[in-house]
Design a protein around this motif. Structure first.
Motif, PDB file in Angstrom:
ATOM      1  N   ILE A 233       0.900  -1.157   0.000  1.00 50.16           N
ATOM      2  CA  ILE A 233       0.000   0.000   0.000  1.00 50.16           C
ATOM      3  C   ILE A 233       0.936   1.204   0.000  1.00 50.16           C
ATOM      4  O   ILE A 233       1.536   1.542   1.023  1.00 50.16           O
ATOM      5  CB  ILE A 233      -0.917   0.008   1.244  1.00 50.16           C
ATOM      6  N   VAL A 234       1.125   1.788  -1.163  1.00 50.15           N
ATOM      7  CA  VAL A 234       2.162   2.810  -1.334  1.00 50.15           C
ATOM      8  C   VAL A 234       1.555   4.191  -1.058  1.00 50.15           C
ATOM      9  O   VAL A 234       0.638   4.627  -1.748  1.00 50.15           O
ATOM     10  CB  VAL A 234       2.737   2.777  -2.768  1.00 50.15           C
ATOM     11  N   CYS A 235       2.081   4.841  -0.015  1.00 57.42           N
ATOM     12  CA  CYS A 235       1.524   6.130   0.413  1.00 57.42           C
ATOM     13  C   CYS A 235       2.268   7.291  -0.245  1.00 57.42           C
ATOM     14  O   CYS A 235       3.493   7.237  -0.429  1.00 57.42           O
ATOM     15  CB  CYS A 235       1.670   6.304   1.919  1.00 57.42           C
ATOM     16  N   MET A 236       1.517   8.316  -0.541  1.00 52.66           N
ATOM     17  CA  MET A 236       2.117   9.538  -1.104  1.00 52.66           C
ATOM     18  C   MET A 236       1.230  10.729  -0.780  1.00 52.66           C
ATOM     19  O   MET A 236       0.030  10.572  -0.512  1.00 52.66           O
ATOM     20  CB  MET A 236       2.318   9.408  -2.610  1.00 52.66           C
ATOM     21  N   GLY A 237       1.821  11.900  -0.783  1.00 52.30           N
ATOM     22  CA  GLY A 237       1.027  13.093  -0.507  1.00 52.30           C
ATOM     23  C   GLY A 237       1.919  14.282  -0.240  1.00 52.30           C
ATOM     24  O   GLY A 237       3.099  14.137   0.063  1.00 52.30           O
ATOM     25  N   GLU A 238       1.315  15.459  -0.346  1.00 52.16           N
ATOM     26  CA  GLU A 238       2.070  16.714  -0.246  1.00 52.16           C
ATOM     27  C   GLU A 238       1.941  17.316   1.151  1.00 52.16           C
ATOM     28  O   GLU A 238       0.974  17.064   1.858  1.00 52.16           O
ATOM     29  CB  GLU A 238       1.553  17.701  -1.302  1.00 52.16           C
ATOM     30  N   THR A 239       2.911  18.136   1.512  1.00 49.62           N
ATOM     31  CA  THR A 239       2.818  18.900   2.759  1.00 49.62           C
ATOM     32  C   THR A 239       1.924  20.126   2.526  1.00 49.62           C
ATOM     33  O   THR A 239       1.593  20.459   1.373  1.00 49.62           O
ATOM     34  CB  THR A 239       4.203  19.393   3.212  1.00 49.62           C
ATOM     35  N   LEU A 240       1.620  20.802   3.619  1.00 49.38           N
ATOM     36  CA  LEU A 240       0.793  22.011   3.494  1.00 49.38           C
ATOM     37  C   LEU A 240       1.518  23.080   2.665  1.00 49.38           C
ATOM     38  O   LEU A 240       0.915  23.720   1.801  1.00 49.38           O
ATOM     39  CB  LEU A 240       0.467  22.559   4.895  1.00 49.38           C
TER      40      LEU A 240
ATOM     41  N   GLU B 112       3.670  22.642   0.357  1.00 50.52           N
ATOM     42  CA  GLU B 112       3.646  22.250  -1.061  1.00 50.52           C
ATOM     43  C   GLU B 112       2.274  22.516  -1.676  1.00 50.52           C
ATOM     44  O   GLU B 112       2.173  23.003  -2.812  1.00 50.52           O
ATOM     45  CB  GLU B 112       4.053  20.777  -1.197  1.00 50.52           C
ATOM     46  N   ARG B 113       1.220  22.217  -0.921  1.00 50.85           N
ATOM     47  CA  ARG B 113      -0.125  22.500  -1.458  1.00 50.85           C
ATOM     48  C   ARG B 113      -0.299  23.998  -1.670  1.00 50.85           C
ATOM     49  O   ARG B 113      -0.791  24.436  -2.707  1.00 50.85           O
ATOM     50  CB  ARG B 113      -1.215  21.949  -0.524  1.00 50.85           C
ATOM     51  N   GLU B 114       0.124  24.761  -0.669  1.00 50.00           N
ATOM     52  CA  GLU B 114      -0.070  26.219  -0.787  1.00 50.00           C
ATOM     53  C   GLU B 114       0.773  26.814  -1.914  1.00 50.00           C
ATOM     54  O   GLU B 114       0.427  27.850  -2.471  1.00 50.00           O
ATOM     55  CB  GLU B 114       0.252  26.890   0.553  1.00 50.00           C
ATOM     56  N   ALA B 115       1.876  26.130  -2.240  1.00 46.52           N
ATOM     57  CA  ALA B 115       2.707  26.614  -3.360  1.00 46.52           C
ATOM     58  C   ALA B 115       2.244  26.012  -4.686  1.00 46.52           C
ATOM     59  O   ALA B 115       2.947  26.104  -5.701  1.00 46.52           O
ATOM     60  CB  ALA B 115       4.167  26.256  -3.106  1.00 46.52           C
ATOM     61  N   ASP B 116       1.071  25.366  -4.656  1.00 45.50           N
ATOM     62  CA  ASP B 116       0.498  24.781  -5.871  1.00 45.50           C
ATOM     63  C   ASP B 116       1.391  23.675  -6.464  1.00 45.50           C
ATOM     64  O   ASP B 116       1.467  23.525  -7.679  1.00 45.50           O
ATOM     65  CB  ASP B 116       0.263  25.896  -6.906  1.00 45.50           C
ATOM     66  N   GLN B 117       2.033  22.912  -5.584  1.00 48.23           N
ATOM     67  CA  GLN B 117       2.967  21.870  -6.053  1.00 48.23           C
ATOM     68  C   GLN B 117       2.424  20.454  -5.829  1.00 48.23           C
ATOM     69  O   GLN B 117       3.181  19.484  -5.913  1.00 48.23           O
ATOM     70  CB  GLN B 117       4.302  22.004  -5.305  1.00 48.23           C
ATOM     71  N   THR B 118       1.147  20.334  -5.503  1.00 49.48           N
ATOM     72  CA  THR B 118       0.619  19.011  -5.148  1.00 49.48           C
ATOM     73  C   THR B 118       0.861  17.996  -6.267  1.00 49.48           C
ATOM     74  O   THR B 118       1.382  16.890  -6.024  1.00 49.48           O
ATOM     75  CB  THR B 118      -0.891  19.107  -4.828  1.00 49.48           C
ATOM     76  N   GLU B 119       0.508  18.352  -7.487  1.00 44.39           N
ATOM     77  CA  GLU B 119       0.651  17.373  -8.585  1.00 44.39           C
ATOM     78  C   GLU B 119       2.118  17.070  -8.861  1.00 44.39           C
ATOM     79  O   GLU B 119       2.480  15.930  -9.163  1.00 44.39           O
ATOM     80  CB  GLU B 119      -0.059  17.880  -9.847  1.00 44.39           C
TER      81      GLU B 119
ATOM     82  N   VAL C  25      -0.164  15.227   3.734  1.00 43.72           N
ATOM     83  CA  VAL C  25       0.511  15.224   5.037  1.00 43.72           C
ATOM     84  C   VAL C  25      -0.214  16.134   6.029  1.00 43.72           C
ATOM     85  O   VAL C  25      -0.333  15.810   7.217  1.00 43.72           O
ATOM     86  CB  VAL C  25       1.990  15.656   4.857  1.00 43.72           C
ATOM     87  N   TRP C  26      -0.750  17.226   5.536  1.00 43.20           N
ATOM     88  CA  TRP C  26      -1.420  18.202   6.401  1.00 43.20           C
ATOM     89  C   TRP C  26      -2.741  17.669   6.973  1.00 43.20           C
ATOM     90  O   TRP C  26      -3.311  18.264   7.894  1.00 43.20           O
ATOM     91  CB  TRP C  26      -1.675  19.510   5.639  1.00 43.20           C
ATOM     92  N   ALA C  27      -3.211  16.560   6.446  1.00 45.05           N
ATOM     93  CA  ALA C  27      -4.484  16.007   6.927  1.00 45.05           C
ATOM     94  C   ALA C  27      -4.281  14.815   7.862  1.00 45.05           C
ATOM     95  O   ALA C  27      -5.222  14.353   8.495  1.00 45.05           O
ATOM     96  CB  ALA C  27      -5.356  15.585   5.738  1.00 45.05           C
ATOM     97  N   ILE C  28      -3.046  14.319   7.972  1.00 46.48           N
ATOM     98  CA  ILE C  28      -2.820  13.112   8.774  1.00 46.48           C
ATOM     99  C   ILE C  28      -2.755  13.460  10.254  1.00 46.48           C
ATOM    100  O   ILE C  28      -1.875  14.209  10.694  1.00 46.48           O
ATOM    101  CB  ILE C  28      -1.511  12.394   8.341  1.00 46.48           C
TER     102      ILE C  28
ATOM    103  N   GLU D 107     -13.844  17.029  -2.902  1.00 48.49           N
ATOM    104  CA  GLU D 107     -13.432  17.551  -4.219  1.00 48.49           C
ATOM    105  C   GLU D 107     -11.907  17.636  -4.325  1.00 48.49           C
ATOM    106  O   GLU D 107     -11.328  17.307  -5.361  1.00 48.49           O
ATOM    107  CB  GLU D 107     -14.050  18.940  -4.460  1.00 48.49           C
ATOM    108  N   GLN D 108     -11.269  18.096  -3.243  1.00 49.45           N
ATOM    109  CA  GLN D 108      -9.792  18.175  -3.260  1.00 49.45           C
ATOM    110  C   GLN D 108      -9.196  16.776  -3.411  1.00 49.45           C
ATOM    111  O   GLN D 108      -8.259  16.560  -4.186  1.00 49.45           O
ATOM    112  CB  GLN D 108      -9.261  18.779  -1.946  1.00 49.45           C
ATOM    113  N   ALA D 109      -9.726  15.836  -2.639  1.00 48.85           N
ATOM    114  CA  ALA D 109      -9.185  14.470  -2.687  1.00 48.85           C
ATOM    115  C   ALA D 109      -9.448  13.850  -4.058  1.00 48.85           C
ATOM    116  O   ALA D 109      -8.551  13.269  -4.673  1.00 48.85           O
ATOM    117  CB  ALA D 109      -9.804  13.619  -1.577  1.00 48.85           C
TER     118      ALA D 109
END
Ligand code: PEP
Length: 250
Positions: free
Chosen positions: A125-132, A134-141, A170-173, A182-184
């Motif tokens: 189960i390979v986990c991945m995700g952005e920090t807050l 990174e999200r705020e800098a529009d780097q999620t993708e 990461v900001w949601a864990i 919608e974000q997810a």
């Protein structure tokens, strides 16, 4: 049609008494079979108890929270994939953000761990995700794409048929801040689309779980999104009623 999967990541919590009570509560609440797959990932030392209590329930599986990249040898303190198999594990979490941030696991190490899992017949189960930030800098993708590509490049596209992805911002864990449905959904759709460039059929069938403060009250809105196939649950997996509530939302 992809089956809903709900995986519980207990992290480093519990003792023999609380683990037994939690397992009994989950088993009793779920019954013998159903139309979702449930995976319990306890700390390693509780795997024998988990295997004993869950083995007669076909919808229930269990797994490790981590594994070493090697199959055996002089790696004091580590646990190898074949050892997890020895205790009936079918799954193993790799690349959880706590492993990446507290233990310095790079994209390459995560990919190597996924490869080690596949090598011995475990489904990573390979986990991945952005920090807050990174999200705020529009780097999620960009971040999620990089984490995903590392796995595909290291393992090859055929391996996609045998893994599960968990998108965990990461900001949601463990924060109580959940991504909106919608974000997810937007990130899950991005992951599926990116995978389809390598292996369209595997991408279509891939179970992509959402993790990050999933609770009984928000699970059904998340799980009803077209590209969200279930959840990886931390805190709420430590309470049988909450975990069952999430499972029932699937
Ligand atoms: C996790 O640890 O993977 C997780 C999603 O935790 P929580 O549900 O507590 O946010």
């Amino acid at each position: 049609m992809r089956r809903t999967m709900v995986a519980g990541n207990w992290k480093m919590n519990g003792n023999q008494v609380s683990v037994a009570g939690l397992l009994d509560g989950v088993v009793e609440g779920l019954g013998k079979s159903g139309d979702i797959d449930v995976v319990i990932c306890p700390p390693f030392v509780y795997l024998p108890m988990v295997a004993e209590k869950l083995s007669s329930h076909e919808m229930l599986a269990w797994g490790g929270q981590n594994l070493d990249t090697h199959a055996s040898g002089a790696y004091t303190g580590e646990i190898a994939g074949p050892m997890l198999r020895d205790f009936g594990c079918r799954f193993v979490i790799v690349g959880h953000s706590e492993r990446r941030s507290h233990y310095g696991e790079s994209d390459l190490i995560v990919a190597e761990k996924a490869a080690a899992a596949l090598e011995c017949g475990l489904t990573p189960i390979v986990c991945m995700g952005e920090t807050l930030e990174e999200r705020e800098a529009d780097q999620t993708e960009e971040v999620v794409g990089r984490q995903l590509d590392a796995v595909v490049v290291c393992l090859g596209s055929e391996a996609l048929e045998h893994m599960v992805i968990a998108y965990e911002p990461v900001w949601a864990i463990g924060t109580g801040l959940t991504a909106t449905p919608e974000q997810a959904q937007a990130v899950h759709a991005f992951i599926r689309q990116r995978l389809s460039a390598s292996h369209a059929r595997a991408a279509e069938g891939m179970q992509i779980l959402y993790g990050g403060s999933v609770k009984p009250g928000n699970a059904s809105a998340l799980f009803s999104q077209p590209d969200i196939d279930g959840g990886l649950i931390g805190g709420a997996a430590l309470d049988a009623d909450d975990f069952l509530g999430i499972c029932k939302a699937g």
